[in-house]
Write a protein that holds these residues in place. Sequence first.
Motif, PDB file in Angstrom:
ATOM      1  N   LEU A 100       5.805 -40.423  20.231  1.00 28.54           N
ATOM      2  CA  LEU A 100       5.721 -41.175  19.183  1.00 28.54           C
ATOM      3  C   LEU A 100       5.696 -40.409  17.795  1.00 28.54           C
ATOM      4  O   LEU A 100       6.461 -40.856  16.817  1.00 28.54           O
ATOM      5  CB  LEU A 100       4.319 -42.035  19.125  1.00 28.54           C
ATOM      6  CG  LEU A 100       4.209 -43.276  20.157  1.00 28.54           C
ATOM      7  CD1 LEU A 100       3.002 -43.609  20.184  1.00 28.54           C
ATOM      8  CD2 LEU A 100       5.470 -44.243  19.760  1.00 28.54           C
ATOM      9  N   ALA A 101       5.093 -39.428  17.710  1.00 29.09           N
ATOM     10  CA  ALA A 101       4.963 -38.650  16.467  1.00 29.09           C
ATOM     11  C   ALA A 101       6.461 -38.036  16.147  1.00 29.09           C
ATOM     12  O   ALA A 101       6.940 -37.984  15.163  1.00 29.09           O
ATOM     13  CB  ALA A 101       4.091 -37.564  16.381  1.00 29.09           C
ATOM     14  N   ASN A 102       7.119 -37.528  17.143  1.00 26.76           N
ATOM     15  CA  ASN A 102       8.512 -36.803  17.092  1.00 26.76           C
ATOM     16  C   ASN A 102       9.373 -37.919  16.688  1.00 26.76           C
ATOM     17  O   ASN A 102      10.259 -37.628  15.586  1.00 26.76           O
ATOM     18  CB  ASN A 102       9.006 -36.380  18.445  1.00 26.76           C
ATOM     19  CG  ASN A 102       8.024 -34.899  18.784  1.00 26.76           C
ATOM     20  OD1 ASN A 102       7.374 -34.517  18.018  1.00 26.76           O
ATOM     21  ND2 ASN A 102       8.083 -34.664  19.906  1.00 26.76           N
ATOM     22  N   THR A 103       9.495 -39.153  17.384  1.00 24.01           N
ATOM     23  CA  THR A 103      10.348 -40.272  16.834  1.00 24.01           C
ATOM     24  C   THR A 103      10.022 -40.769  15.573  1.00 24.01           C
ATOM     25  O   THR A 103      11.056 -40.944  14.870  1.00 24.01           O
ATOM     26  CB  THR A 103      10.228 -41.283  17.759  1.00 24.01           C
ATOM     27  OG1 THR A 103      10.363 -40.877  19.174  1.00 24.01           O
ATOM     28  CG2 THR A 103      11.261 -42.341  17.590  1.00 24.01           C
ATOM     29  N   ALA A 104       8.852 -40.761  15.311  1.00 22.40           N
ATOM     30  CA  ALA A 104       8.460 -41.235  13.783  1.00 22.40           C
ATOM     31  C   ALA A 104       9.090 -40.021  12.723  1.00 22.40           C
ATOM     32  O   ALA A 104       9.578 -40.449  11.584  1.00 22.40           O
ATOM     33  CB  ALA A 104       7.172 -41.174  13.585  1.00 22.40           C
TER      34      ALA A 104
END
Length: 137
Positions: free
Chosen positions: A112-116
């Motif tokens: 989620l953090a990487n995609t964000a």
Amino acid sequence: MTQEKVLYTGTTHTTGGRDGASRSSDGRLDIKLTSPGASGAGTNPEQLFAAGWSACFLGAIGLAAARMKVAVPADTAVDTEVDLVVAGNAYFLRARLNVSLPGLDREVAQALANTAHQTCPYSKATRGNIDVVINVI
């Protein structure tokens, strides 16, 4: 071909630089500015940038979670640290985004953090311009 559409334009009027004041065109933002570390009552551009980036990044996490069909924990938070650095006569910024997604599997939280970070407009604006570290805590 993708049609471009401006969703919002933030407009401010600032006087006095780091020891001045800034006001938005709609009056919702009306703040005093104080240089970092000074004893004045105002905030500084690094704090404002960190707050804006954190808010945007949380929105990007929400979009990523919706696509991945993952529920975002209610107490999800991003603590953003923006450093104002000087080396010789050159000033620059660097940042750390500390992402807390309590209760999620570490791999899911990291995804989620990487995609964000790939979709957040603030992350896109800084990519390749300043050192940024994304920490899932």
